[in-house]
Design an enzyme around this catalytic site. Structure first.
Site, PDB file in Angstrom:
ATOM      1  N   ASP A 452      13.146  19.984 -47.704  1.00 41.79           N
ATOM      2  CA  ASP A 452      13.365  20.544 -48.976  1.00 41.79           C
ATOM      3  C   ASP A 452      14.742  21.195 -49.164  1.00 41.79           C
ATOM      4  O   ASP A 452      15.077  22.384 -48.447  1.00 41.79           O
ATOM      5  CB  ASP A 452      12.267  21.687 -49.315  1.00 41.79           C
ATOM      6  N   HIS A 508      12.739  17.497 -40.834  1.00 42.01           N
ATOM      7  CA  HIS A 508      11.899  16.187 -40.651  1.00 42.01           C
ATOM      8  C   HIS A 508      12.553  14.990 -40.121  1.00 42.01           C
ATOM      9  O   HIS A 508      13.904  14.932 -40.648  1.00 42.01           O
ATOM     10  CB  HIS A 508      10.722  16.048 -41.514  1.00 42.01           C
ATOM     11  N   SER A 596      20.994  27.205 -44.213  1.00 41.41           N
ATOM     12  CA  SER A 596      21.294  26.306 -43.164  1.00 41.41           C
ATOM     13  C   SER A 596      21.301  24.697 -43.787  1.00 41.41           C
ATOM     14  O   SER A 596      21.042  24.614 -44.781  1.00 41.41           O
ATOM     15  CB  SER A 596      20.413  26.198 -42.034  1.00 41.41           C
TER      16      SER A 596
END
Length: 653
Positions: A452, A508, A596
């Site tokens: 996301d 992911h 990040s």
């Protein structure tokens, strides 16, 4: 901001010899019409009337929808304004004089088509603040779905932007479709009425000639007599507005007469007849008598700022724009929401923005970096990381959720709020199964987004340096470190996934494959905010602490997966290790507290990135995406006979 005077020059009007030409009279009448339209409040009842046209099918629809904000009912008293965000534009109403139940009767015409934006966000603000108005309620409406219903108006619930999204009021809206042929004819009539200088309802040839000249089409200018004669059915030397409007509407289908908009002067693309007509209609429209919403905003937050921000914008202390975040444009970060197809503003505290600009956007800030600021940022990040692991930090969770209001959806979180005993436990929260479905999960040759995040994608490293990464020392070898050979990734495709503090912070796998190698690289903890990435004084991606994983994929070759730490990021944690076989969309790890970034580098010519992501990136505009959504398709030719277990979709798009 417009600072010019609206008064007429009395010296010019007092000169009897300074008689206006027909062309200058045309322009004055044009601007007067637009001014009167904006000042006019409506009919005797203050409301315009539109008939509702129900859409039979939305499959191939393209046209103009008229969205009207009628009124609202709020649960508390104040003065209000409302904003409509749609695509890359935001519009706002005036401030309602009704302190209990605001009434606007404000409308805006919007371009609707199947593959374009069709979800409008309506935001209601209380207006009793000087610097910024306060968002108190919002709702979203799918206009295509709305127009497919029998009713032309609807009552919508306004939700509190803070969890748990309680209802704070109601808003009444209407929406209708304009018939394109009638729209075109009405537009022609309005334009032609302006050059009817004697206002007799008929046009002489000189009046018609001025109109064609204003259209800026030299070919049409040579055919003025031919067109005029075609409209003058009885040969009496004049034509009615209805006759001429019908002629121009028919002619526009055969050979467009307008090369530029006679209202704003914008050049019109000959090949785009539909959008030209829509542009002309939206640019010059007398509407229904309702107030027309004010445009020119990118986001609802910009539209809702008070006079203090407008003053700072005028003085160039602050500004709104898409693109590289440097100078004053670094004050606000605007990104494109891929799912909702509209621009949104990233929430950052103003004091933090100013400090980042001071450190990362100046030579003085760079000098401070060399005099101990790097070490200070590292020390602060370590201390903050330890604090976020303490039980006391849990009390910060409700305030954090409130700060980001509608950007954190607690309904998607796997565990209830009371489950989290520290702030970091909440920060690395897991989501419920299936709230992030994996695109084309059965297809090994489709890559997906790794987080996301706000995404930038570039076909080549050179493109990324030209459009986004401005650090002087960026290179693939510098990014991957000395232990990993960068040869396979030279001239490769680069994708940047930037996570903001409010995002789901687990990352992911973008592809199927197995993990060949993982290397940890120590480094600094600069912010990964675009204010730093876009700075020529700082080399964020090649100097920050990071971990590099090499994933070997049958369909994409080698993929470098780089997890980059940043200011306040305590640690990077992998939940998979070297030698593991992994699935697309499977969790790879998480970042502890802070913003990040993940960077994926693909081998040259191994992936075709989705066109919308490349188009936004070419404008230096980040795209807000969700983990698991489609990133691109493999362009490698893999033999199905050689690799029988590989599942390929051969997507045509």
């Amino acid at each position: 901001m417009g600072n010019g005077s609206s008064k007429l020059d009395s010296s010019s009007s007092s000169d009897p010899d300074a008689e206006d030409s027909r062309g200058s009279r045309f322009k004055k009448r044009m601007h007067l019409r637009r001014f009167l339209r904006r000042r006019r409040g409506g009919d005797a009842n203050g409301k315009g009337i539109r008939s509702h046209t129900k859409l039979g099918s939305v499959e191939d629809f393209a046209g103009i929808a008229v969205l009207t904000l009628i009124s609202a009912q709020m649960n508390f008293k104040d003065k209000w304004l409302a904003c409509v965000s749609f695509g890359e534009q935001t519009f706002r109403t005036g401030i309602s004089d009704h302190t209990k139940d605001p009434a606007w009767n404000s409308e805006k015409k919007l371009l609707l088509e199947k593959d374009g934006p069709h979800i409008a966000r309506i935001s209601v603000f209380e207006t009793n603040r000087i610097s910024r108005n306060n968002l108190v309620g919002y709702c979203e409406i799918d206009l295509l779905e709305f127009l497919s219903q029998d009713s032309s108006s609807e009552e919508l619930k306004l939700l509190d932007p803070s969890p748990p999204n309680e209802v704070v009021g109601k808003i009444y809206v209407s929406c209708s479709v304009e018939d394109p042929i009638e729209t075109e004819k009405r537009f022609a009539k309005r334009i032609l009425s302006i050059v009817d200088y004697n206002e007799d309802g008929e046009l002489s040839f000189p009046e018609f000639s001025d109109l064609i000249d204003a259209f800026g089409n030299q070919v049409a200018a040579s055919k003025k007599e031919e067109l005029f004669k075609a409209a003058d059915k009885n040969g009496d030397g004049v034509v009615t507005l209805d006759e001429l409007a019908a002629l121009l509407a028919a002619q526009q289908e055969k050979e467009p007469l307008m090369n530029r908009c006679p209202v704003c002067g914008e050049v019109l693309e000959v090949s785009d007849k539909l959008n030209n007509m829509i542009h002309l209609t939206l640019c010059f429209d007398e509407g229904t008598g309702n107030q027309v919403m004010t445009g020119g905003f990118l986001t609802d937050k910009q539209a809702a700022y008070g006079w203090m921000f407008k003053l700072s914008e005028w003085a160039h202390f602050s500004s709104y724009d898409v693109g590289l975040n440097s100078g004053s444009s670094a004050s606000h970060i605007v990104v494109y929401d891929r799912q909702k197809k509209r621009l949104v503003e990233e929430i950052i505290d103003g004091k933090i923005v100013l400090s980042m600009r001071a450190i990362y956007q100046s030579k003085v800030g760079l000098a401070l970096m060399d005099k101990g600021v790097k070490e200070l940022l590292h020390s602060i990040s370590e201390k903050q990381g330890k604090r976020m692991d303490s039980v006391e930090s849990a009390k910060d969770i409700p305030h954090f959720i409130e700060s980001f209001k509608d950007q954190i959806n607690m309904n998607e979180v796997k565990h209830p709020l009371e489950y989290f005993k520290t702030f970091n436990e909440f920060f690395i929260r897991e989501l419920k199964p299936d709230v992030r479905p994996i695109a084309h999960v059965e297809c090994d040759d489709v890559a997906v987004c790794a987080a996301d995040c706000r995404l930038m994608a570039f076909k080549s490293i050179d493109d990324s340096l030209r459009l986004w990464i401005k650090g002087r020392k960026f290179s693939v070898q510098g990014l991957l470190g000395q232990e990993i050979s960068a040869g396979a990734f030279m001239d490769g495709t680069l994708v940047i996934f930037r996570l903001a503090p409010q995002d789901y912070h687990r990352f992911h796998f973008p592809v199927f494959g197995f993990i060949e190698q993982i290397v940890d690289i120590p480094g600094c903890l600069y912010t990964v905010n675009p204010i730093a990435v876009n700075s020529k004084y700082c080399n964020v991606f090649t100097e920050n602490k990071r971990s590099v994983a090499i994933i070997s994929s049958s369909d994409f070759g080698k993929v470098a997966f780089v997890a980059i730490g940043a200011t306040m990021v305590g640690s990077i944690t992998f939940t998979k290790g070297k030698g593991d076989y992994v699935k697309k969309g499977e969790e790879f790890g998480y970042f502890s507290f802070g913003g990040s970034t993940v960077i994926c580098v693909f081998e040259k010519d191994s992936i075709q990135i989705d066109e919308d992501l490349l188009a936004n990136s070419s404008r230096s505009l980040e795209t807000l995406v969700r983990v698991g959504t489609k990133l691109g398709v493999s362009t490698r030719r893999v033999s199905q006979a050689d690799l029988p277990d590989v599942r390929r979709c051969a997507l045509d798009d």
